[in-house]
Design a protein around this motif. Structure first.
Motif, PDB file in Angstrom:
ATOM      1  N   ALA A  83       0.719  -1.175   0.130  1.00 41.83           N
ATOM      2  CA  ALA A  83      -0.081   0.032   0.185  1.00 41.83           C
ATOM      3  C   ALA A  83       0.840   1.302  -0.062  1.00 41.83           C
ATOM      4  O   ALA A  83       0.377   2.422  -0.236  1.00 41.83           O
ATOM      5  N   LEU A 100      -6.711   2.101   0.659  1.00 42.96           N
ATOM      6  CA  LEU A 100      -7.983   1.245   0.844  1.00 42.96           C
ATOM      7  C   LEU A 100      -9.189   2.348   0.761  1.00 42.96           C
ATOM      8  O   LEU A 100      -9.146   3.143   1.856  1.00 42.96           O
ATOM      9  N   ASP A 104     -15.122   0.908   1.055  1.00 37.65           N
ATOM     10  CA  ASP A 104     -14.912  -0.468   0.967  1.00 37.65           C
ATOM     11  C   ASP A 104     -14.472  -1.268   2.404  1.00 37.65           C
ATOM     12  O   ASP A 104     -14.796  -1.855   2.851  1.00 37.65           O
ATOM     13  N   ALA A 105     -13.745  -0.241   3.267  1.00 36.90           N
ATOM     14  CA  ALA A 105     -13.259  -0.492   4.532  1.00 36.90           C
ATOM     15  C   ALA A 105     -14.590  -0.891   5.424  1.00 36.90           C
ATOM     16  O   ALA A 105     -14.544  -1.878   6.151  1.00 36.90           O
ATOM     17  N   LYS A 164      -4.425   0.157   5.463  1.00 35.27           N
ATOM     18  CA  LYS A 164      -4.827  -1.207   5.438  1.00 35.27           C
ATOM     19  C   LYS A 164      -5.733  -1.478   6.792  1.00 35.27           C
ATOM     20  O   LYS A 164      -5.880  -0.566   7.707  1.00 35.27           O
ATOM     21  N   HIS A 188     -14.481  -5.876  -2.314  1.00 38.47           N
ATOM     22  CA  HIS A 188     -14.323  -4.724  -1.718  1.00 38.47           C
ATOM     23  C   HIS A 188     -12.773  -4.412  -1.189  1.00 38.47           C
ATOM     24  O   HIS A 188     -12.198  -3.409  -0.578  1.00 38.47           O
ATOM     25  N   GLY A 189     -12.007  -5.589  -1.267  1.00 36.98           N
ATOM     26  CA  GLY A 189     -10.517  -5.255  -1.006  1.00 36.98           C
ATOM     27  C   GLY A 189      -9.730  -6.924  -1.130  1.00 36.98           C
ATOM     28  O   GLY A 189     -10.132  -7.822  -1.378  1.00 36.98           O
ATOM     29  N   GLU A 190      -8.321  -6.709  -0.973  1.00 35.89           N
ATOM     30  CA  GLU A 190      -7.495  -7.789  -1.091  1.00 35.89           C
ATOM     31  C   GLU A 190      -7.068  -8.191   0.335  1.00 35.89           C
ATOM     32  O   GLU A 190      -6.852  -7.370   1.256  1.00 35.89           O
ATOM     33  N   VAL A 202      -6.504  -6.122   5.370  1.00 33.47           N
ATOM     34  CA  VAL A 202      -7.108  -5.606   4.120  1.00 33.47           C
ATOM     35  C   VAL A 202      -6.603  -4.566   3.476  1.00 33.47           C
ATOM     36  O   VAL A 202      -6.502  -3.628   4.009  1.00 33.47           O
ATOM     37  N   SER A 203      -6.098  -4.659   2.172  1.00 37.45           N
ATOM     38  CA  SER A 203      -5.731  -3.840   1.292  1.00 37.45           C
ATOM     39  C   SER A 203      -6.647  -3.167   0.160  1.00 37.45           C
ATOM     40  O   SER A 203      -7.678  -4.065  -0.052  1.00 37.45           O
ATOM     41  N   GLY A 204      -6.673  -2.161  -0.567  1.00 35.38           N
ATOM     42  CA  GLY A 204      -7.455  -1.772  -1.669  1.00 35.38           C
ATOM     43  C   GLY A 204      -7.368  -2.748  -2.738  1.00 35.38           C
ATOM     44  O   GLY A 204      -6.319  -3.836  -2.834  1.00 35.38           O
ATOM     45  N   LEU A 205      -8.540  -3.041  -3.549  1.00 36.90           N
ATOM     46  CA  LEU A 205      -8.397  -3.885  -4.436  1.00 36.90           C
ATOM     47  C   LEU A 205      -7.449  -3.853  -5.595  1.00 36.90           C
ATOM     48  O   LEU A 205      -6.570  -2.760  -5.918  1.00 36.90           O
TER      49      LEU A 205
END
Length: 283
Positions: A83, A100, A104-105, A164, A188-190, A202-205
């Motif tokens: 990120a 992120l 989405d978070a 994240k 919603h994320g990786e 959890v990171s952004g897509l």
């Protein structure tokens, strides 16, 4: 005349490595979070031989002081699972951020509360850390509040990019938690994990160690075949499968060992240094 087709053929030799990409915890660092003298010497020798060394970690920039002094040339590191790219010679100043989105978070929080009641959350912004009171894995400074407040438009870190979201559950099985979260909230994320506990990151897509390392290398004319990568946990898998040559530590998660082309000794036995020494001897 002998038929040329009768001669054996061999695959072309891989190009010599130009960049070493290594995870930190469980990989380059020993269990007490120190860098051994042998590893320090190997990193210095690699850079002296013209190889770039890039730390690629789930850690935030504020946790990079331990290794900052050992990146001698470029001083760059990839943090927070891809990120952020930071300049360690400038106190961890970000040069690239892949955030992120807050919406989405919040969507992930809602899903995880449904599938795993009792999940506790924390957030990592470029400007600092915040956690829910029940989140047990951090004892340093940071805002303490419900995650909905930490992610609110009027929160203290609202102007800072969200690197994240972290989600911890005290009792669920870690790999099952990861699998279910990906299945239910993957839009919603990786999702990944780097801890032996049930701690999801959890990171952004589209954001991973591999995606950011690939951009970093492309900008410098370095191909995947010229990269040697090291790792031990699921958050390393994309990077390890992208690199032309990859090594799983002896202490690695089974999924990591299955995804790599080579293996080396464990982090307590200086497995990264061992391979670097062999590479330099071969050169």
């Amino acid at each position: 005349m002998t038929d040329a087709a009768s001669f054996p053929t061999f695959p072309p030799s891989p190009p010599p490595p130009r960049l070493i990409a290594t995870d930190l915890d469980g990989t380059l660092l020993r269990d007490d979070k120190t860098v051994s003298a042998r590893t320090v010497a190997a990193l210095a020798a690699a850079e002296a031989a013209g190889l770039a060394v890039v730390f690629v970690t789930g850690r935030p920039a504020r946790w990079m002081g331990l290794v900052a002094e050992h990146v001698h040339g470029h001083g760059m590191a990839i943090c927070a699972n891809g990120a952020a790219v930071v300049d360690l010679h400038r106190g961890g100043e970000p040069t690239e951020v892949c955030p992120l989105p807050t919406a989405d978070a919040l969507a992930v929080v809602g899903v995880l509360r449904t599938i795993a009641p009792g999940t506790a959350f924390a957030v990592e912004h470029t400007g600092g850390f915040g956690r829910e009171p029940e989140y047990p894995l951090h004892r340093g400074p940071g805002q303490i509040a419900p995650v909905d407040k930490l992610l609110a438009d009027d929160a203290a870190r609202a102007g800072d990019p969200l690197l994240k979201l972290l989600a911890y559950h005290p009792t669920v099985e870690a790999d099952a938690f990861l699998h279910e979260a990906r299945a239910r909230a993957g839009a919603h994320g990786e999702f990944t994990r780097s801890s032996p506990s049930a701690l999801l990151e959890v990171s952004g897509l589209g954001v991973s160690k591999a995606s950011t390392l690939a951009r970093y290398c492309e900008a410098r004319g370095i191909t995947p075949e010229e990269v040697v990568a090291f790792g031990d946990m699921p958050n390393d898998i994309e990077m390890l499968t992208w690199a032309g040559r990859s090594y799983a530590m002896a202490n690695a998660h089974p999924a990591v060992r299955a995804a790599t082309t080579h293996s080396t000794a464990g982090n307590e036995e200086d497995g990264v240094a061992l391979v670097i020494e062999q590479l330099l001897h071969g050169r």
